[in-house]
Design a protein around this motif. Structure first.
Motif, short mmCIF file in Angstrom:
data_model
loop_
_atom_site.label_atom_id
_atom_site.label_comp_id
_atom_site.label_asym_id
_atom_site.label_seq_id
_atom_site.Cartn_x
_atom_site.Cartn_y
_atom_site.Cartn_z
N GLU A 1 62.88 50.81 71.25
CA GLU A 1 63.17 51.18 69.86
C GLU A 1 61.90 51.20 69.03
O GLU A 1 61.68 52.11 68.23
CB GLU A 1 64.18 50.20 69.26
N HIS B 1 63.03 58.46 65.61
CA HIS B 1 64.18 58.04 64.82
C HIS B 1 64.26 58.91 63.57
O HIS B 1 63.25 59.43 63.09
CB HIS B 1 64.06 56.56 64.44
N GLU C 1 66.16 47.48 63.41
CA GLU C 1 67.26 48.37 63.04
C GLU C 1 66.74 49.53 62.21
O GLU C 1 65.92 49.36 61.31
CB GLU C 1 68.30 47.61 62.22
N ARG D 1 71.25 54.05 63.84
CA ARG D 1 71.29 53.33 65.11
C ARG D 1 71.72 51.88 64.88
O ARG D 1 71.58 51.34 63.79
CB ARG D 1 69.92 53.37 65.78
N GLN E 1 76.83 57.50 65.28
CA GLN E 1 75.72 58.40 65.57
C GLN E 1 75.93 59.78 64.94
O GLN E 1 76.80 60.53 65.33
CB GLN E 1 75.56 58.56 67.10
N SER F 1 69.03 58.38 77.59
CA SER F 1 69.87 57.98 76.46
C SER F 1 71.20 58.68 76.39
O SER F 1 72.11 58.21 75.71
CB SER F 1 69.11 58.21 75.15
#
Length: 294
Positions: free
Chosen positions: A41, A50, A72, A76, A184, A227
């Motif tokens: 991430e 992202h 975070e 997501r 999502q 993913s």
């Protein structure tokens, strides 16, 4: 960025708007148990994969050693590391101070249920439910077993044409709906970026129709995450997913020089778990995705 002491613990939290903030967190989490998703991430944040708000990040340290972390970037989930309840409460209190809203929480073992129990204790009007229990699988070049190529099928990278991007977006949306990831919602620019970086591939049949999709992200120095794996229902039972997952895994382990590839499978889909195991993916740990109840 703020640094606060809670008893024997120091916790550092930030909205990481600078790359050096993310790199600092990357250095701090490298020795945490089951840190591969946290690591991925953070690398996504550095690579601008992202498309949410600037990431929230929190570290808990004891005796100058990081013992827990959370990252975070909406939409997501918040990714949480394993830690004891006392440390988890520090993270929850900090995250609640940042915002009383949360879309989902994911972590290895019992990390996410522990986080959600602390959250509900501090914010009694919010309760959570298990959205998905996942198995994390990982493989290396030595362990990988390639599947045979289905007749008439071939792999091609998703191009940046509007038609391909729309197909990629549509298939990804179907994947998210099918696996229950209702949080999502990604813009077309996300898929455009994936196509530009050749992180999205189709299997096409003899009519050149895309019949299976694999996407990758979370590219680190040593590994990459598969993913999304999706085959529309009308094209299943032909071995497309096995072939494509094996092909893409082999590509990352050879042409792109990664040491390992990992992915997640819902424990409630034994067929998917069986496919990944047949390709040489080995069990690493369990993750649980918790969702606030509507």
């Amino acid at each position: 960025t703020q640094s606060t002491w809670g008893g024997d613990y120091q916790y550092i939290s930030m909205i990481a708007i600078r790359t050096q903030d993310v790199r600092f967190v990357l250095r701090e989490i490298r020795n945490l148990k089951n840190n591969i998703l946290l690591d991925s991430e953070c690398h996504d944040f550095l690579s601008s994969h992202h498309h949410g708000t600037p990431p929230y990040m929190c570290l808990v340290r004891q005796n100058d050693v990081t013992i827990a972390a959370a990252v975070e970037s909406s939409p997501r989930p918040l990714i949480i590391s394993e830690c004891d309840a006392q440390v988890m409460e520090l993270i929850v209190r900090d995250r609640l101070a940042f915002s009383p809203q949360i879309t989902s929480v994911s972590g290895p073992g019992e990390a996410s249920p522990t986080f959600c129990a602390c959250w509900s204790a501090l914010s009694p009007n919010v309760s959570f439910e298990l959205g998905m229990k996942q198995v994390m699988y990982i493989t290396t070049l030595e362990e990988l077993v390639l599947a045979s190529q289905p007749q008439g099928a071939r792999v091609r990278a998703v191009t940046t044409t509007p038609e391909d991007i729309q197909i990629l977006s549509s298939m990804s949306h179907q994947f998210f709906v099918e696996v229950g990831l209702r949080f999502q919602t990604l813009p077309l620019s996300y898929y455009q970026k994936a196509a530009e970086e050749e992180r999205a591939h189709f299997v096409v049949d003899e009519n050149q129709t895309p019949v299976c999709l694999v996407m990758t992200r979370g590219v680190t120095d040593e590994c990459v995450r598969i993913s999304a794996v999706f085959t529309p229902s009308e094209h299943r039972k032909h071995g497309y997913a096995s072939y494509l997952v094996g092909h893409i895994t082999h590509m990352w382990l050879t042409q792109r020089g990664k040491k390992s590839v990992y992915l997640f499978a819902d424990v409630n889909y034994p067929a998917s778990n069986s496919v990944y195991q047949s390709l040489g993916f080995k069990f690493a740990t369990y993750f649980q995705v918790m969702l606030p109840q509507e």
